[in-house]
Every structure is written in C-alpha cells, then in structure tokens.
Write a protein that holds these residues in place. Sequence first.
Motif, short mmCIF file in Angstrom:
data_model
loop_
_atom_site.label_atom_id
_atom_site.label_comp_id
_atom_site.label_asym_id
_atom_site.label_seq_id
_atom_site.Cartn_x
_atom_site.Cartn_y
_atom_site.Cartn_z
N TRP B 8 -1.12 -10.92 -2.48
CA TRP B 8 -1.43 -11.24 -3.87
C TRP B 8 -0.18 -11.69 -4.63
O TRP B 8 -0.23 -12.60 -5.44
CB TRP B 8 -2.04 -10.03 -4.59
CG TRP B 8 -3.28 -9.55 -3.94
CD1 TRP B 8 -3.43 -8.47 -3.12
CD2 TRP B 8 -4.58 -10.15 -4.00
NE1 TRP B 8 -4.72 -8.36 -2.68
CE2 TRP B 8 -5.45 -9.38 -3.22
CE3 TRP B 8 -5.09 -11.27 -4.66
CZ2 TRP B 8 -6.80 -9.69 -3.07
CZ3 TRP B 8 -6.43 -11.58 -4.52
CH2 TRP B 8 -7.28 -10.79 -3.72
N CYS B 9 0.95 -11.04 -4.40
CA CYS B 9 2.15 -11.27 -5.22
C CYS B 9 3.20 -12.12 -4.53
O CYS B 9 4.14 -12.57 -5.18
CB CYS B 9 2.80 -9.94 -5.60
SG CYS B 9 1.68 -8.81 -6.43
N GLU B 11 6.36 -12.70 -1.63
CA GLU B 11 7.40 -11.91 -0.97
C GLU B 11 8.07 -10.95 -1.94
O GLU B 11 8.51 -11.32 -3.01
CB GLU B 11 8.46 -12.85 -0.37
CG GLU B 11 8.01 -13.48 0.92
CD GLU B 11 9.13 -14.23 1.63
OE1 GLU B 11 10.06 -14.68 0.94
OE2 GLU B 11 9.05 -14.36 2.86
N ARG B 12 8.14 -9.69 -1.51
CA ARG B 12 8.79 -8.66 -2.31
C ARG B 12 9.61 -7.77 -1.39
O ARG B 12 9.36 -7.67 -0.19
CB ARG B 12 7.76 -7.79 -3.05
CG ARG B 12 6.94 -8.54 -4.07
CD ARG B 12 7.78 -9.04 -5.21
NE ARG B 12 6.98 -9.65 -6.26
CZ ARG B 12 6.44 -8.98 -7.27
NH1 ARG B 12 6.64 -7.68 -7.37
NH2 ARG B 12 5.71 -9.59 -8.18
N GLU B 13 10.54 -7.06 -2.02
CA GLU B 13 11.41 -6.18 -1.25
C GLU B 13 10.62 -5.02 -0.64
O GLU B 13 9.67 -4.50 -1.25
CB GLU B 13 12.51 -5.62 -2.16
CG GLU B 13 13.66 -5.03 -1.39
CD GLU B 13 14.68 -4.38 -2.30
OE1 GLU B 13 15.68 -3.89 -1.77
OE2 GLU B 13 14.47 -4.36 -3.52
N GLU B 16 9.25 -1.85 -2.44
CA GLU B 16 8.09 -1.85 -3.34
C GLU B 16 6.82 -1.42 -2.61
O GLU B 16 5.77 -1.29 -3.24
CB GLU B 16 7.87 -3.26 -3.92
CG GLU B 16 8.97 -3.71 -4.87
CD GLU B 16 8.60 -4.97 -5.65
OE1 GLU B 16 7.44 -5.41 -5.58
OE2 GLU B 16 9.49 -5.51 -6.32
N ALA B 61 4.62 -0.51 -5.87
CA ALA B 61 5.37 -0.76 -7.10
C ALA B 61 4.98 -2.09 -7.74
O ALA B 61 5.59 -2.50 -8.71
CB ALA B 61 6.87 -0.73 -6.81
N GLY B 62 3.98 -2.75 -7.17
CA GLY B 62 3.55 -4.04 -7.72
C GLY B 62 2.10 -3.99 -8.12
O GLY B 62 1.73 -3.24 -9.01
N CYS B 63 1.26 -4.74 -7.41
CA CYS B 63 -0.14 -4.85 -7.78
C CYS B 63 -0.97 -3.66 -7.33
O CYS B 63 -2.14 -3.56 -7.66
CB CYS B 63 -0.73 -6.15 -7.24
SG CYS B 63 -0.77 -6.22 -5.42
N ARG B 64 -0.38 -2.76 -6.53
CA ARG B 64 -1.02 -1.52 -6.08
C ARG B 64 -2.23 -1.78 -5.15
O ARG B 64 -3.08 -0.91 -5.00
CB ARG B 64 -1.44 -0.65 -7.26
CG ARG B 64 -0.32 -0.39 -8.25
CD ARG B 64 -0.60 0.77 -9.18
NE ARG B 64 -1.92 0.74 -9.76
CZ ARG B 64 -2.27 0.00 -10.82
NH1 ARG B 64 -1.38 -0.76 -11.41
NH2 ARG B 64 -3.49 0.04 -11.29
N ARG B 65 -2.29 -2.96 -4.54
CA ARG B 65 -3.40 -3.26 -3.64
C ARG B 65 -3.01 -2.95 -2.19
O ARG B 65 -1.88 -3.16 -1.79
CB ARG B 65 -3.80 -4.73 -3.73
CG ARG B 65 -4.54 -5.16 -5.00
CD ARG B 65 -5.28 -4.06 -5.66
NE ARG B 65 -6.15 -4.53 -6.74
CZ ARG B 65 -5.85 -4.44 -8.03
NH1 ARG B 65 -4.69 -3.97 -8.43
NH2 ARG B 65 -6.72 -4.83 -8.94
#
Lengths: 164, 83
Positions: B8-9, B11-13, B16, B61-65
């Motif tokens: 959904w978001c 690339e993230r570290e 998260e 720590a982001g969209c919680r999905r």
Amino acid sequence: MTVESLRRSPLADHPLVSGSGVRLVEIPFLTAVNVQGAPGFPTPPASGVAAWGERSVLWLGPEEWLVVGPDGDTFDLPGGVDVSANRTTIELSGPNARDVLEKGCTLDLHPRAFGAGRCAQTTLARSQVLLWQTSNAPVYRLMVRGSFAHYLADWLTDAAQEYL
Amino acid sequence: MLLIRCPWCGEREETEFHYGGQAHVAYPPDPEAMTDAEWAEYLFFRDNPKGVFAERWVHSAGCRRWFNTLRDTVTSEFVEEAR
Ligand SMILES: [Zn+2]
C-alpha cells in the motif's frame, strides 16, 4: 463539550525554536476524524491529501482517512471517530526544514519523490508521526501523539540548532 | 538498512514492520476433534525452509495493514509482496 479555559495543548508550555533556516510552531487543537469505509467526501490517492472545503482528507490506508479541520470544526461522518485529542500538530517550515527531517526520517523527502499534498505515516526519530507536506516552500506538518510531543519537540529543537 | 515494500505505501524501512510468521496457516475447521498433539502441531510448528518462504508482515508504524510476502531466507530478499 470542551471547557475552553481549561484545555491545554501538549506543547503549550514548551518553547519551540525558530530561526532563519527553520521555524517550528505548534498548531494546537486541530479537529481530526478517523473515517473507515465508504466516505461522503473527496478522497485522495494513496499517500495523498485531498481538499474538502476548509478541511483536508489525509490517506491513512486502504479505505481509511483522517479528516482534518480547524479548531472547533464539527462534523458527523458515518464510520467516523473523533480523534482530535489523540495528536497535536507541529509545523516545520523554512529553507532547511527538509534537512531537519532527514536527520531522523528514512522516507525520501526530495521533491522528486515527495511534495505538497502528500502524507505518510512513518517514524521520525523513532516516534510515530503522520507527516504531511502542505507547501513546497517547504512547509511540513507533523501530527504526533500528545505523549510523544515533548520528546519530538526536543529532538526537533536539537536537530534544528545548526540552521537557526 | 533493509527496505520492505508495503503493497500500500511502497518501500519503507524494516523497523516500521513487524513479522507475522508463516503465511497461509489455516485455522482448523474442527478444533475440538483434534488431539493435543495435532493442536500443538497447528499452534507451534512452522516450516523453516532454506530459500523462498511465504510470510505475513504488518506495516505497524505505517498503514497498519497485514500482507503476504515471499522472502528468501538465505538472502533476505523479498521476492514478492501481495495485498
Ligand atoms: Zn503500509
């Protein structure tokens, strides 16, 4: 019903620094309503922000949004939960604002990847924030839980020192 | 730094995310008919392959999905992510 004279924002007694490169101010008491399901308002694309009159609709996840309005705004939305008291907002602006954020945020905030009208739930200096860029000047809003606000304000103050 | 691609978001570290173990472990249709050994097998026993493994991750720590991934346990490379 809020008793206006008694309410205090998390950073009310916490000075925030400002200088030529970076300006930090708290925007207390924004109205925020978390909405899931079918909305009756304009919705942004993923990681985006849509305008809804005076309000902004921030994407939080698939079929989940945060509607942010000014202090005192009231609106009833199906599937909406008022979470105004959950967070306070720190506004970060100035020519070095992005330099400050980049010290503690792993998102690519370069204009080629991020800009006005974008938002992201991520971490800044290990605390969870909703990061929202409102202008390419640049101006960023950091929506942070009240209990993390002092810590984040102190971290920002420290990170901003060299740009004051 | 390991980057994980949230479907959904983007690339993230890695920090998260939280790990949810093996994917596609179905809840038993009739738990009461199971022996203790079978129930323990369902609760505690997971595959541990050397190579591509289907896993669950949550972007906490982001969209919680929650989402499914295929990750190579040797290289930690994410081969695929799915909503
Ligand atoms: Zn995500």
